[in-house]
Design an enzyme around this catalytic site. Structure first.
Site, PDB file in Angstrom:
ATOM      1  N   ASP A   1       0.839  -1.203   0.000  1.00 61.73           N
ATOM      2  CA  ASP A   1       0.000   0.000   0.000  1.00 61.73           C
ATOM      3  C   ASP A   1       0.877   1.257   0.000  1.00 61.73           C
ATOM      4  O   ASP A   1       0.374   2.380  -0.032  1.00 61.73           O
ATOM      5  CB  ASP A   1      -1.003  -0.011   1.157  1.00 61.73           C
ATOM      6  N   SER A   2       2.211   1.061  -0.022  1.00 62.36           N
ATOM      7  CA  SER A   2       3.132   2.177  -0.264  1.00 62.36           C
ATOM      8  C   SER A   2       2.893   2.754  -1.660  1.00 62.36           C
ATOM      9  O   SER A   2       3.383   3.835  -1.977  1.00 62.36           O
ATOM     10  CB  SER A   2       4.588   1.720  -0.125  1.00 62.36           C
TER      11      SER A   2
ATOM     12  N   LYS B   1      -1.239  -9.469   2.703  1.00 65.26           N
ATOM     13  CA  LYS B   1      -0.503  -9.033   3.905  1.00 65.26           C
ATOM     14  C   LYS B   1      -1.417  -8.099   4.686  1.00 65.26           C
ATOM     15  O   LYS B   1      -2.163  -7.319   4.099  1.00 65.26           O
ATOM     16  CB  LYS B   1       0.804  -8.321   3.516  1.00 65.26           C
TER      17      LYS B   1
ATOM     18  N   GLU C   1      -1.670  -5.669   8.442  1.00 65.61           N
ATOM     19  CA  GLU C   1      -0.936  -5.051   9.547  1.00 65.61           C
ATOM     20  C   GLU C   1      -1.638  -5.319  10.880  1.00 65.61           C
ATOM     21  O   GLU C   1      -2.846  -5.139  10.993  1.00 65.61           O
ATOM     22  CB  GLU C   1      -0.838  -3.526   9.334  1.00 65.61           C
TER      23      GLU C   1
ATOM     24  N   GLU D   1       8.961  -4.320  10.583  1.00 69.08           N
ATOM     25  CA  GLU D   1       9.383  -3.020  10.045  1.00 69.08           C
ATOM     26  C   GLU D   1       9.933  -2.128  11.150  1.00 69.08           C
ATOM     27  O   GLU D   1       9.286  -1.896  12.173  1.00 69.08           O
ATOM     28  CB  GLU D   1       8.195  -2.330   9.340  1.00 69.08           C
TER      29      GLU D   1
HETATM   30  O1  KIV Z   1       3.559  -1.138   1.626  1.00 63.55           O
HETATM   31  C1  KIV Z   1       4.734  -1.528   1.647  1.00 63.55           C
HETATM   32  O2  KIV Z   1       5.535  -1.263   0.742  1.00 63.55           O
HETATM   33  C2  KIV Z   1       5.159  -2.330   2.788  1.00 63.55           C
HETATM   34  C3  KIV Z   1       6.627  -2.581   2.946  1.00 63.55           C
HETATM   35  C4  KIV Z   1       7.298  -1.369   3.427  1.00 63.55           C
HETATM   36  C5  KIV Z   1       6.893  -3.743   3.799  1.00 63.55           C
HETATM   37  O3  KIV Z   1       4.366  -2.744   3.561  1.00 63.55           O
END
Ligand code: KIV
Length: 271
Positions: A51-52, A120, A122, A189
């Site tokens: 989600d980056s 993934k 969180e 992280e």
């Molecule tokens: O969204 C992302 O790119 C991430 C990484 C920083 C692990 O969760």
């Protein structure tokens, strides 16, 4: 007999074997077809549609604004490119926190509409019910502990997490819980290397670190950061493998000046 060479795909089992044998796992983000092709061809084990994308693709300050539909768009572009890597997709903010039913339906959309291989998510014990419900549907889940960017307004800053005993203890408990529920791996992280080492040794599933030191079972970076496309972002944990901002900016400046000078296209570059 087919003339095409069979590519052996990376699965969650391959990752477990890598942990068992001590082979480090390489993971990198990608958000579109062209980048994902380059990353996969380079031999990446896991491609994360993170989600980056909210930051590096859309220009938002945080990961919070990106929607499930937008994540599915990015993920489906990546999946079309990838022949070998395991494609893991982030469940975006607001797509799983409500309840476990909502979490499962978001995960199903990612698997069905994007063709992803895993999701993934969180958080720790507080999202246990959602993790477990997603897993029950046969969807592999990767955890994410430590600095969880979707909670940035709770943390207040992007500094190192779990430096103090109480938070470190909670992180260890969360990691064990995620393993017990059936997660196939956990991203750690921005936590102290010593803590990441302890967690990695205590778990049987792989840990993938970002700013969590050398003892994690694998490493992950955001592709724009490691290629130097984000000019200003240079945290201590980041190794920049290229300076693509300068390379691309230089090439584009040359193009502009060639067009202005009527040097592009030349006679050979026309019909
Ligand atoms: O969204 C992302 O790119 C991430 C990484 C920083 C692990 O969760």
């Amino acid at each position: 007999m087919s003339v095409h060479k069979e590519v052996k795909r990376i699965t969650t089992h391959t990752l477990q074997e890598m942990k068992n044998s001590g082979e480090k796992i390489a993971m990198l983000t990608a958000y579109d077809y062209s980048m994902a092709t380059i990353v996969d061809d380079a031999g990446m084990d896991i491609i994360l549609v993170g989600d980056s994308a909210s930051n590096v693709m859309a220009g938002h300050e945080t990961t919070l604004p990106i929607t499930l539909d937008q994540m599915i768009y990015h993920a489906s572009s990546v999946v079309r490119a990838v022949k070998r890597a395991l494609v893991v997709v982030d469940l975006p903010f607001g797509s799983y926190q409500g309840n476990s039913k909502e979490a499962l339906s978001s995960a199903i959309r990612i698997m069905k509409e994007a063709g992803a291989h895993a999701v993934k998510i969180e958080g720790g014990v507080e999202i246990a019910e959602s993790v477990s419900r997603i897993l029950t549907a046969g969807i592999p889940v990767m955890g994410h502990l430590g600095l969880t960017p979707q909670s940035i307004y709770k943390f207040g800053t992007y500094t190192v997490r779990a430096k103090h005993e109480a938070e470190a203890k909670k992180l260890k408990e969360d990691a064990l819980k995620l393993q017990e529920l059936g997660c196939f791996g956990i991203v750690l992280e921005k936590i102290p290397a010593k803590l990441a080492h302890e967690v990695s040794e205590s778990l049987s599933i792989p840990t993938i670190g970002i700013g969590a030191g050398q003892h994690c079972d694998g490493q992950v970076l955001v592709i724009h950061d490691m290629l130097g496309i984000n000019k200003g972002f240079k945290p201590r944990f980041l190794r920049q493998y290229a300076s693509l901002y300068d390379v691309m900016n230089g090439a584009i400046k040359n193009y502009v000046s060639d067009v202005k000078a009527k040097e592009f296209p030349n006679e050979k570059e026309q019909y």
